[in-house]
Design an enzyme around this catalytic site. Sequence first.
Site, PDB file in Angstrom:
ATOM      1  N   SER A  18      -1.351  -3.539  -8.120  1.00 30.62           N
ATOM      2  CA  SER A  18      -2.477  -3.105  -7.284  1.00 30.62           C
ATOM      3  C   SER A  18      -2.928  -1.724  -7.754  1.00 30.62           C
ATOM      4  O   SER A  18      -2.132  -0.979  -8.364  1.00 30.62           O
ATOM      5  CB  SER A  18      -2.020  -3.002  -5.822  1.00 30.62           C
ATOM      6  OG  SER A  18      -2.951  -2.261  -5.054  1.00 30.62           O
ATOM      7  N   TYR A  40       3.952   0.275   0.353  1.00 29.88           N
ATOM      8  CA  TYR A  40       3.168  -0.575  -0.554  1.00 29.88           C
ATOM      9  C   TYR A  40       3.000   0.127  -1.911  1.00 29.88           C
ATOM     10  O   TYR A  40       3.188  -0.483  -2.964  1.00 29.88           O
ATOM     11  CB  TYR A  40       1.827  -0.883   0.101  1.00 29.88           C
ATOM     12  CG  TYR A  40       0.996  -1.933  -0.608  1.00 29.88           C
ATOM     13  CD1 TYR A  40       1.334  -3.285  -0.565  1.00 29.88           C
ATOM     14  CD2 TYR A  40      -0.147  -1.575  -1.317  1.00 29.88           C
ATOM     15  CE1 TYR A  40       0.560  -4.251  -1.201  1.00 29.88           C
ATOM     16  CE2 TYR A  40      -0.931  -2.523  -1.952  1.00 29.88           C
ATOM     17  CZ  TYR A  40      -0.572  -3.861  -1.898  1.00 29.88           C
ATOM     18  OH  TYR A  40      -1.346  -4.809  -2.532  1.00 29.88           O
TER      19      TYR A  40
END
Length: 247
Positions: free
Chosen positions: A146, A159
């Site tokens: 990501s 995350y």
Amino acid sequence: MDERSVLTDRVALITGGSRGIGRGITLALADAGAAVAVNYRSRSDEADTTVAEIEKAGGRAIAVRADVAVRAEVEAMAERVAAELGPIDVLVNNAGIATIRSVDDITEEDFDQTLAINLKSAFLCTQAVVPGMRKRGWGRIVNISSVAARGGGAVGVHYNASKAGLEGLTRGYAARLAAEGITVNAVAPGLIDTEMATPLKESGVADRLPVGRIGTPDEIGQAVRMIVGNGFLTGQTVAVNGGGSFL
Ligand code: NAP
């Protein structure tokens, strides 16, 4: 050699391949000729729909349930895929979660669960497929990272850590497996139109991106297919983010 000839008669396992970005990757690899195993954790109906779409187009596909954070389930999944489709040539570690937490609200449980599903899962799945790839002298592993691996993002530090770890895992395996015909790369998407992105879509991110819109699962599928087709590309993170790197 184009991606279609590289993938003809190959077997690909896509974790979380039933919906969202994973579905885009599954359809792209199936369209290029691979037999695909569509992993999911709980929503069997969406996995079955994806399988049915591939079969309707003349491809081979199975749905396979497993929690990719659990070693025994990963091993059983790899055995089932090998028995029903053949040895796994392509692994896409895509399954992931993004539980939005602020610096003050995040708990130890949030951190552990995110690291287990987003990072440890890729280690477990890679361990399950590498012996077979090594024996055949050919393999492709793609990890879905990501923009949050390098930037702050909107989800949380757990995350960020899971995706940065995934890119470290990518480079570490790439260096150690290159001589055996196995490439390992990562794709780092920007915001992509899936259920996971729903809470972030209202943030106005599309207006800030140079391309003026968020991405689609198909666009990530195309990038994965390109990576799988290139045996000289390894240890890299390919950013697919609508020009977000310029910001
Ligand atoms: P999504 O729409 O929420 O889909 C998640 C998929 O992962 C589903 O197929 C789900 O299965 C599966 N899954 C979740 N936990 C699992 C587990 N423990 N075991 C097996 N399967 C599991 O997410 P997405 O947006 O497509 O994201 C896919 C990947 O791209 C993730 O790694 C995410 O971090 C990354 N990413 C997404 C974006 C974005 O904007 N969407 C941006 C950058 C990176 P069920 O349907 O059975 O629950």
